[in-house]
Motif scaffolding. Structure first.
Motif, PDB file in Angstrom:
ATOM      1  N   ARG A  71       4.962   5.293   4.451  1.00  0.00           N
ATOM      2  CA  ARG A  71       6.338   4.832   4.593  1.00  0.00           C
ATOM      3  C   ARG A  71       7.314   5.999   4.591  1.00  0.00           C
ATOM      4  N   GLN A  72       6.905   7.072   3.938  1.00  0.00           N
ATOM      5  CA  GLN A  72       7.774   8.245   3.895  1.00  0.00           C
ATOM      6  C   GLN A  72       7.630   9.100   5.147  1.00  0.00           C
ATOM      7  N   LYS A  87       4.782  10.463   6.136  1.00  0.00           N
ATOM      8  CA  LYS A  87       3.735  11.476   6.029  1.00  0.00           C
ATOM      9  C   LYS A  87       2.514  11.037   6.823  1.00  0.00           C
ATOM     10  N   LEU A 116       6.320  -6.007  -3.135  1.00  0.00           N
ATOM     11  CA  LEU A 116       5.922  -4.677  -2.710  1.00  0.00           C
ATOM     12  C   LEU A 116       7.078  -3.706  -2.818  1.00  0.00           C
ATOM     13  N   ASN A 161       3.002   3.523  -4.672  1.00  0.00           N
ATOM     14  CA  ASN A 161       2.324   2.722  -3.660  1.00  0.00           C
ATOM     15  C   ASN A 161       0.986   3.296  -3.246  1.00  0.00           C
ATOM     16  N   LEU A 209      -1.416  17.798   9.633  1.00  0.00           N
ATOM     17  CA  LEU A 209      -0.002  17.832   9.269  1.00  0.00           C
ATOM     18  C   LEU A 209       0.831  18.601  10.296  1.00  0.00           C
ATOM     19  N   SER A 222       1.901   0.593   1.650  1.00  0.00           N
ATOM     20  CA  SER A 222       2.918   1.546   2.104  1.00  0.00           C
ATOM     21  C   SER A 222       2.439   2.356   3.297  1.00  0.00           C
TER      22      SER A 222
END
Lengths: 197, 995
Positions: free
Chosen positions: A46-47, A49, B894, B988, B79, A100
């Motif tokens: 969700r962020q 990443k 959530l 989360n 990444l 998430s």
């Protein structure tokens, strides 16, 4: 009538760029105009990443970063009630949120979106069975396992196996071999460690 | 199965208590997880990469350690960082004897590089060897890697083995071999075409998995050439029938549907085979009817099958009964609450209206709802539907809507698409010329730089040529209205340059034609345009627009259209002055115009210079000369171009006779020959560098080696054009556009390359002819529908009603009805009736939906059938039908997890102590993670587990959560050892993905 887009995406011409593929917008009217192919799989939190990326059509590293940025911005922006599909550069991104974590797959616009949604779910169910109530942390620390499982579910952008048991059996068989080797190696490394101390 | 469930976790945990990786790696992941900004993350990864670079180069690193380093490299590259220095190590690891290392090597290589990469050469040999391995797992790993890494040139090396593996005793291997062969076929159909019969054979495989996999290549093959697979129709129908009747093992079931993915693939295949084939379609109706009857509209997968069924029915020879069933399902989709289903419904409707346009009328209100939905995806899908159902009666409403939407979006890609659709619809269905010009103006104003430049040229030509057989009066009226509108617009800032160019051209040609505007007024306007654009970057914009478009088609166009806006402006001024002179009026040069001309005559662009000087020269000519140089309204007259320059023949002949040396075409001159020989040398080198795929250790097998080499030499020559740098292509491009391009074929190497280029780029050439045909057809329709005057009034009413809608929300339904009437119905009365009827159904639909909701009650069923799976709390976010806990919204729960404060209300059933404890725990963990597991790990896990329980909602059955609780405890304990805590910034991470 064969899709030139999908082909050019695969062909070793070196011209299979994102822009190149997207510029000649496929005719969405003709049903047969397109092959059906998953172009990439993306797991983002969700962020925003990145948790896992798998590319089935060739993208350069630079393009990959751009794609990830664009797709995650699109997907993370969407409300909960909206549909799980979103247009992106002439392709369609099918996504689903689990806790998430967003699972995204990019498909051709002529493909069956609901089916892709279920392929995502199929994958998550297998992950769940493998890890036993999978959570995001499992995927963070065991991303290579997630990759191995994905390799058994999808191959070359197509659904390879729809039988969960078959997938798990194969992954487990590979793991057992890994485990055997691991023990061997750890005993070896113990010996080495002791010897060097 | 239980065994399988847990073994993964155990293995994943590994024997060292962590996730099987070293502290270093876990620390890395953790620090990345805690990084507060992208910059911090980048710093961490940069440090890590430095570290990895050192470690990987160290020859003493043990192999097992190496594996982990490689995974860390994968992580860094995932990444988005460049880890190319380590790719070679991944390649090395594929050579390793032990499977775990080999598998990791293959994984990393497949993630790092693709078939275009140079390192692939080093992997091919390993793949080849591994495909012969006794261990089927090694073979599987090699096949998976082959799918990703084997390109056309390496294909011959592995092809024989892959084909052999099609008969492997293990079904997993057979399946992967089928998929690999399929992939090879996609890459290079010609190299695999002789092997396609294998796919037919594999269709009869005993293992349903292999059969299912075989459908993928067959689908592709059938797409290409349906006629040679008609004999399989009956087989496919039989397979589908058996699948639908649950003849496959239950392990292929998915959410109680029998092998749905195989069904969908079969339906796709049948859709292709039955298209336009009455006989083949005849075989399918029964099974399709069966699937519709058994259709399950409560599950996503059931709907996916039904959707595919609709696609199939809309593609095969139409059958009224089937169409009825399809329409019924479509209306179910459209009436659904789920956006996903609405979306599929709109798509399905788009397919069905091609067969029966009346189907859409029933759903007009649903369609309009989707059109006005805030969800962009749905909106765009609806525009697609509208695009498909556009007629001359509703074109105004639809195009207006499209433009309205287009103005407000920023997504360039879609903006381009919708702009070109607007143009297409306007060209095809325009009710009046006035409307057409206005519409085009809007499109150009808002998306001018995104529209294909051809459209601009079309518009200019249209204005110039008029609209077909109509009298001159109408044409000139049109032109003056265009001039009017352009004079209005031209002052606006930031107009796209292609639009400005149109404006300049039209003003130049027709600005003074009807005598309403004075020449100096128009010239003043044009000077303003030119002044504003003296620093214009039109060239860049042009190349930007054109670059992605097929190069061949536009190369010629490209050269001609790289014109500055000033060039258009100055030419327009030139024309106006010329017309004025021709009319015998006196021209007094405006001062601003004079400065412009002075400025341009010193321009860097020779083109601009020339135009400026031409203008100055023209001023000195008399009336008669100007008339012949610049005839009025002559833009439509053809200018004959003698490309062979035959009028110079006499001169050339004379020169030759007097002893001049004859002209040698450029390609035959010595310089080119040397380039050619250089190239062939290069080519020779490539073939010398080519791969030797055959193993060295078999000297006796000389014959196969020879054949393999022979077969290899062909692909290598093919290879050359691929690796050829870009400027060569351009080179050929120019030479191709020259009439003397044929002479290039004299040199063999060049010819070969040219073939390659032609093959690659040949197709788009034909597309250039389409625009002209479309304009002609559009002209025809324009001529036909010219008298149609009612269109503009209806658009007026729409606009006014739209305005009222903004003020009042209560009149929405009335507005919708009107919109529906203008979109769907032709006569108002009919539309009104229809709208009312559909409003009734709309009113009824919530009721019926409620009924289905109460009828459905899926949660208990689900739990019965898959007892292992915990109640679907997260799973069913998207499915309103099957949400298990009506009291607690899983989503809010959530969300509650994100902040501890908001989490407390959810924890209503748990003891109060827990909720009061939670903040304490948090402080413990944020203070110091490493305080030692003795005090930290017992209590917190308890607290966390209860937290976890509370997340599950009131419906969670405690006994069912048994194993998961244990898992959770275990996982949390491990996490803490690592130092990741659920109280960190992202609790989360600990949430079960699957409920």
């Amino acid at each position: 009538m064969i899709s030139t887009k999908a082909l050019s995406g695969c062909a070793a011409t070196g011209r299979a760029e994102v822009a190149g593929g997207a510029s000649d917008v496929p005719d969405p009217v003709g049903i047969f105009a397109e092959r059906t192919l998953i172009h990439f799989v993306l797991l983002i939190s969700r962020q925003g990443k990145v948790r896992l990326t798998k590319w089935y059509t060739p993208y350069q590293q630079k393009q990959r970063n751009k794609v990830i940025k664009e797709v995650s911005a699109l997907v993370l922006d969407r409300g909960p009630k909206m549909c799980n599909f979103v247009d992106w550069q002439g392709y369609r991104v099918v996504y689903k949120r689990y806790a998430s974590l967003y699972f995204c797959m990019c498909i051709d616009p002529t493909d069956n979106e609901l089916e892709t949604l279920q392929i995502i779910h199929h994958y998550v169910e297998i992950l769940d069975r493998y890890f036993g109530n999978v959570c995001e942390l499992d995927l963070i620390f065991n991303f290579h396992k997630a990759y191995f499982i994905l390799d058994e579910v999808l191959i070359a952008g197509e659904l390879q196996e729809s039988n969960k048991k078959a997938v798990l059996r194969l992954v487990t068989a590979q793991d057992t071999m890994v485990e055997a080797a691991k023990e061997e190696a750890s005993s070896l490394s113990n010996i080495i460690a002791q010897a060097t101390k | 199965m239980e065994q399988l469930r847990t073994i993964g976790r155990e293995l994943a945990m590994g024997s060292q208590g962590g996730w099987g990786q070293s502290k270093e790696f876990l620390d890395l992941v953790k620090s990345i997880g805690e990084a507060r900004s992208k910059a911090e993350e980048d710093r961490i990864i940069a440090r890590e990469l430095e570290h990895l670079k050192r470690r990987l180069a160290d020859p003493d690193v043990p192999r097992r350690k190496m594996k982990e380093l490689l995974l860390r490299l994968v992580y860094a590259e995932m990444l988005g960082h460049d880890a190319s220095f380590g790719h070679i190590h991944a390649v090395k690891m594929t050579h390793d004897e032990s499977l775990p290392l080999k598998r990791t090597g293959y994984l990393a290589v497949a993630l790092f590089i693709d078939e275009r990469h140079d390192l692939v050469i080093l992997v091919v040999n390993t793949i080849q060897k591994d495909l012969r391995s006794d261990n089927y797992l090694v073979v599987c790993a090699a096949l998976t890697a082959a799918c990703r890494l084997i390109g056309e040139e390496a294909m011959p090396a592995v092809l024989p083995q892959v084909v052999e593996l099609l008969a492997h005793p293990k079904e997993a291997v057979r399946k992967k071999a089928v998929m690999a062969l399929h992939r090879f076929y996609q890459r290079s159909p010609s190299s695999v075409s002789h092997l396609v019969s294998n796919f037919r054979k594999r269709l009869c495989d005993n293992d349903p998995g292999v059969m299912g996999a075989t459908l993928c290549p067959l689908y592709d093959l059938i797409l290409e050439d349906p006629s040679s697979y008609k004999d399989l129709v009956v087989s496919f129908v039989n397979i589908l029938k058996q699948v639908a009747e649950r003849r496959l093992p239950t392990s292929y079931d998915y959410h109680q549907m029998p092998a749905p993915f195989i069904q969908i693939k079969l339906l796709k295949i049948l859709a292709v085979l039955g298209s336009g084939d009455k006989q083949a379609s005849g075989h399918m109706y029964t099974v399709l009817g069966d699937i519709f009857r058994k259709g399950d509209t409560t599950s996503n997968i059931g709907n996916a099958i039904l959707y595919e069924c609709i696609c199939c029915i809309s593609s095969i020879f139409p059958n009224p009964k089937m169409l009825e069933a399809a329409a019924e399902t479509t209306s179910k989709f459209l009436k659904s609450d789920s956006h996903n289903l609405k979306y599929m419904g709109i798509d399905a409707l788009g397919r069905l209206i091609k067969i029966n346009p009346d189907i859409a009328e029933e759903h007009q209100l649903a369609v309009i709802d989707c059109l006005e939905d805030p969800d962009d995806t749905l909106k765009r899908k609806t525009f697609e539907l509208l695009y498909k159902m556009t007629k001359s009666t509703n074109v105004e409403v639809i195009v207006d809507r499209m433009i309205e939407y287009m103005i407000n979006i920023t997504d360039h890609h879609y903006k381009t698409e919708i702009a070109s659709r607007c143009v297409e619809l306007a060209e095809q269905f325009a009710p009046s010329n006035q409307w057409f010009i206005q519409t085009m103006n809007k499109v150009f104003e808002h998306a001018g730089d995104l529209v294909n430049i051809k459209v601009a040229h079309n518009l200019m030509r249209l204005i110039a040529e008029g609209f077909g057989e109509d009298d001159e009066g109408a044409d000139s009226q049109l032109r003056s209205s265009a001039v009017d509108s352009y004079l209005r617009i031209v002052g606006e800032p930031k107009l796209p340059s292609s639009f400005l160019q149109i404006i300049c051209w039209v003003l130049g040609e027709y600005g003074t034609a009807d005598g309403r505007y004075s020449a100096s007024y128009i010239i003043g306007k044009l000077c303003d345009v030119a002044e504003a654009h003296l620093t214009d970057d039109t060239v860049k914009v042009c190349s930007h627009i054109l670059a992605p478009i097929s190069f061949v088609t536009y190369f010629g166009l490209f050269l001609s259209c790289v014109l500055y806006t000033e060039a258009y402006a100055i030419s327009a001024i030139l024309k106006i002055i010329a017309f004025e002179i021709a009319r015998g009026r006196k021209i007094d040069m405006l001062p601003e115009c004079q400065t412009l001309v002075d400025e341009l005559s010193a321009s860097h662009s020779t083109d601009l210079q020339q135009r400026a000087y031409e203008l100055q020269a023209l001023l000195g000519l008399d009336k008669h000369a100007v008339e012949s140089v610049m005839p009025s309204d002559a833009s439509c007259e053809d200018i004959e171009v003698d490309r062979n320059l035959s009028f110079l023949n006499g001169f050339v002949q004379q020169a030759l006779e007097s002893g001049a040396s004859p002209y040698i075409p450029e390609s035959e001159r010595s310089g080119v020959i040397s380039v050619g020989s250089y190239r062939s040398q290069e080519q020779h080198e490539t073939s010398a560098h080519a791969l030797r795929f055959e193993a060295y250790e078999l000297p006796k097998a000389s014959l196969p080696v020879a054949t393999a080499q022979a077969s290899m030499s062909m692909p290598t020559t093919d290879l050359v054009p691929v690796s050829e740098p870009g400027y060569y292509k351009e080179d050929h491009q120019t030479s191709r556009s020259q009439p003397s391009g044929d002479s290039l074929s004299g040199e063999f190497g060049v010819k070969l390359r040219l073939d390659g280029v032609q093959k690659k780029w040949g197709r788009p050439t034909y597309s250039s002819s389409t625009p002209s045909s479309s304009t002609s057809s559009q002209q025809a329709t324009n001529g036909g529908s010219h008298s149609d005057g009612g269109g503009s009034t209806s658009s007026h009413t729409r606009e006014s009603s739209y305005g009222s809608k903004r003020q009042q929300g209560t009149e929405v339904s009335a507005e919708k009805q009107k919109l529906a009437a203008s979109l769907f119905g032709s006569s108002a009365a009919k539309a009104d009736r229809k709208a009312q009827a559909s409003r009734k159904t709309a009113k009824e639909s919530p009721l019926s939906e409620k009924a289905t909701v109460t009828n459905a009650t899926p949660p208990p069923i689900k739990e019965q059938l898959t007892p292992a799976a915990p109640p679907p709390d997260l799973l069913d976010l998207g499915e309103p039908v099957s949400s298990s806990a009506p009291s607690a919204d899983p989503f809010s729960q959530l969300e509650g997890l994100l902040g501890p404060a908001s989490a407390t209300p959810v924890v209503s059933e748990t003891p109060a102590t827990v909720s009061s404890q939670t903040p304490d725990l948090m402080s413990i963990f944020s203070d110091d993670v490493q305080t030692g597991p003795s005090s930290g790990s017992t209590e917190p896990t308890l607290g966390d587990s209860s937290l976890k329980n509370s997340q599950k909602g009131a419906t969670a059955v405690a006994s069912k959560k048994g194993p998961s609780l244990q898992d959770a405890l275990q996982k949390d304990a491990t996490a803490r050892q690592v130092g990741v805590t659920p109280t960190g910034n992202n609790p989360n991470l600990f949430k079960d993905l699957l409920g």
